[in-house]
Design an enzyme around this catalytic site. Structure first.
Site, mmCIF file in Angstrom:
data_model
loop_
_atom_site.group_PDB
_atom_site.id
_atom_site.type_symbol
_atom_site.label_atom_id
_atom_site.label_comp_id
_atom_site.label_asym_id
_atom_site.label_seq_id
_atom_site.Cartn_x
_atom_site.Cartn_y
_atom_site.Cartn_z
ATOM 1 N N SER A 11 7.996 16.268 8.002
ATOM 2 C CA SER A 11 7.200 17.382 7.496
ATOM 3 C C SER A 11 7.721 18.663 8.121
ATOM 4 C CB SER A 11 5.736 17.207 7.873
ATOM 5 O OG SER A 11 5.025 18.383 7.560
ATOM 6 N N TYR A 23 0.050 15.134 15.182
ATOM 7 C CA TYR A 23 0.782 15.019 13.911
ATOM 8 C C TYR A 23 2.070 15.844 13.900
ATOM 9 C CZ TYR A 23 1.860 14.908 8.932
ATOM 10 O OH TYR A 23 2.502 14.747 7.733
HETATM 11 N N1 LIG Z 1 0.674 14.956 1.955
HETATM 12 C C1 LIG Z 1 1.409 15.919 2.493
HETATM 13 O O1 LIG Z 1 1.150 17.124 2.274
HETATM 14 C C2 LIG Z 1 2.563 15.602 3.386
HETATM 15 C C3 LIG Z 1 3.345 16.659 3.883
HETATM 16 C C4 LIG Z 1 4.414 16.388 4.700
HETATM 17 C C5 LIG Z 1 4.734 15.077 5.014
HETATM 18 N N2 LIG Z 1 3.961 14.054 4.525
HETATM 19 C C6 LIG Z 1 4.332 12.689 4.902
HETATM 20 O O2 LIG Z 1 4.497 11.909 3.742
HETATM 21 C C7 LIG Z 1 4.185 10.542 4.048
HETATM 22 C C8 LIG Z 1 3.195 10.003 3.021
HETATM 23 O O3 LIG Z 1 2.009 10.752 3.126
HETATM 24 P P1 LIG Z 1 0.890 10.838 1.986
HETATM 25 O O4 LIG Z 1 0.487 12.250 1.919
HETATM 26 O O5 LIG Z 1 1.312 10.138 0.767
HETATM 27 O O6 LIG Z 1 -0.302 10.055 2.737
HETATM 28 P P2 LIG Z 1 -1.330 8.936 2.261
HETATM 29 O O7 LIG Z 1 -1.711 9.114 0.834
HETATM 30 O O8 LIG Z 1 -2.386 8.946 3.310
HETATM 31 O O9 LIG Z 1 -0.463 7.589 2.369
HETATM 32 C C9 LIG Z 1 -0.022 7.130 3.602
HETATM 33 C C10 LIG Z 1 0.499 5.731 3.407
HETATM 34 O O10 LIG Z 1 0.930 5.234 4.694
HETATM 35 C C11 LIG Z 1 0.348 3.956 4.872
HETATM 36 N N3 LIG Z 1 0.219 3.589 6.275
HETATM 37 C C12 LIG Z 1 -0.403 4.227 7.271
HETATM 38 N N4 LIG Z 1 -0.305 3.547 8.419
HETATM 39 C C13 LIG Z 1 0.424 2.437 8.136
HETATM 40 C C14 LIG Z 1 0.862 1.333 8.898
HETATM 41 N N5 LIG Z 1 0.560 1.205 10.187
HETATM 42 N N6 LIG Z 1 1.611 0.383 8.287
HETATM 43 C C15 LIG Z 1 1.914 0.493 6.976
HETATM 44 N N7 LIG Z 1 1.501 1.504 6.193
HETATM 45 C C16 LIG Z 1 0.758 2.452 6.777
HETATM 46 C C17 LIG Z 1 -1.012 4.050 4.175
HETATM 47 O O11 LIG Z 1 -1.543 2.752 3.950
HETATM 48 P P3 LIG Z 1 -3.127 2.500 3.846
HETATM 49 O O12 LIG Z 1 -3.532 2.792 2.426
HETATM 50 O O13 LIG Z 1 -3.239 1.042 4.216
HETATM 51 O O14 LIG Z 1 -3.801 3.398 4.837
HETATM 52 C C18 LIG Z 1 -0.568 4.759 2.898
HETATM 53 O O15 LIG Z 1 0.012 3.842 2.008
HETATM 54 C C19 LIG Z 1 3.648 10.534 5.478
HETATM 55 O O16 LIG Z 1 4.676 10.174 6.373
HETATM 56 C C20 LIG Z 1 3.258 11.982 5.709
HETATM 57 O O17 LIG Z 1 3.279 12.359 7.069
HETATM 58 C C21 LIG Z 1 2.888 14.284 3.710
#
Ligand SMILES: NC(=O)c1ccc[n+]([C@@H]2O[C@H](COP(=O)([O-])OP(=O)(O)OC[C@H]3O[C@@H](n4cnc5c(N)ncnc54)[C@H](OP(=O)(O)O)[C@@H]3O)[C@@H](O)[C@H]2O)c1
Length: 240
Positions: A141, A163
């Site tokens: 990020s 984070y």
């Molecule tokens: N959304 C944003 O604005 C943003 C910005 C920058 C970077 N990111 C990065 O993009 C990535 C995806 O984020 P997202 O926004 O799509 O979040 P999200 O909708 O909360 O999805 C996160 C995913 O990670 C899984 N997860 C969490 N802990 C885990 C573990 N211990 N083992 C296996 N799976 C696990 C969750 O599974 P469960 O359903 O079981 O919880 C879910 O499938 C992350 O690395 C995040 O930091 C997101």
């Protein structure tokens, strides 16, 4: 065993990870849906299959050595792995102000966002090394960019001891892996999806998960002479 290009996406049951799986599947790839919850994983696999994707479920909790070893064994049994997308991540909530942050929360976030990535890479490297064009993509990020944090223009989110530093740490290990793998054909890069509306931020993001998936798909499909050890968003390199 499938001859198709095969990818594993961690945390692919929802959000950006699901759309990365859908996007790679649309290329005709076989896609492993890494997810820790059986029902959520199977629902995602079914939805992807209904959309025409050659998807398969991979039970996977990135914080659990045994789970990661079992996932590696499952992929080994299928025969090969070409691309690993380390997408699973957590924020630990946003009550993370310096001087008040709970060390237990920081440990949990680092365990998932950094050590979890290391655990999965290390377990899958033997398989990736056998691929003709292996790629590793780490979902980072821009909030982890020290340069952007120093601009202090409000674009790197709230004060955060867990984070944002976990993503800085993730960028650091991405560079370390790139250096260690420089004499191989493995390209490893970090990508920022932008501010995406997902569970992670209570759907406050302004981009769609599909838009967020684009940078990971780009880095997963780099040509053999593509970059390694970099940090990118849609517009190009992100400053460290
Ligand atoms: N959304 C944003 O604005 C943003 C910005 C920058 C970077 N990111 C990065 O993009 C990535 C995806 O984020 P997202 O926004 O799509 O979040 P999200 O909708 O909360 O999805 C996160 C995913 O990670 C899984 N997860 C969490 N802990 C885990 C573990 N211990 N083992 C296996 N799976 C696990 C969750 O599974 P469960 O359903 O079981 O919880 C879910 O499938 C992350 O690395 C995040 O930091 C997101």
């Amino acid at each position: 065993m499938s001859d198709k290009t095969t990818a594993l996406v961690t945390g692919a049951n929802k959000g950006i990870g699901y759309e990365i799986a859908a996007g790679l599947g649309a290329l005709g790839w076989s896609v492993g849906v890494g997810a820790r919850d059986d029902e959520r994983r199977e629902a995602a696999v079914e939805k992807l299959r209904a959309a025409g994707v050659d998807a398969f479920g991979v039970p996977l909790d990135v914080t659990d050595d045994a789970s990661v070893a079992a996932a590696a064994a499952l992929l080994e049994e299928r025969g090969h792995l070409d691309v690993l997308v380390n997408n699973a991540g957590i924020t630990g909530g946003f009550d993370q102000e310096p001087t008040k942050a709970d060390p237990a929360v920081i440990r949990t976030v680092v365990e998932t966002n950094v050590i979890g990535v290391m655990r999965v890479i290390d377990a899958l490297l033997p398989l990736l090394r056998r691929s003709a064009s292996p790629r590793i993509v780490n979902l980072s990020s821009s909030v982890g960019s020290l340069t952007r944090q120093s601009l202090d223009n409000g674009q790197t989110g709230p004060l955060s001891m867990a984070y944002a530093p976990s993503k800085t740490f993730l960028n650091g290990i991405t560079v370390q892996y790139a250096k260690a793998l420089k004499d191989t054909n493995i390209l490893i890069n970090a990508g920022c999806p932008g501010f995406v509306a997902t569970d992670l931020n209570g759907f406050r993001g302004v981009r769609t998960p599909e838009q967020g998936a684009a940078i990971a798909i780009h880095l997963a499909t780099l040509p053999d002479d593509g970059p390694t050890g970099g940090f990118f968003e849609d517009a190009g390199p992100v400053p460290w």
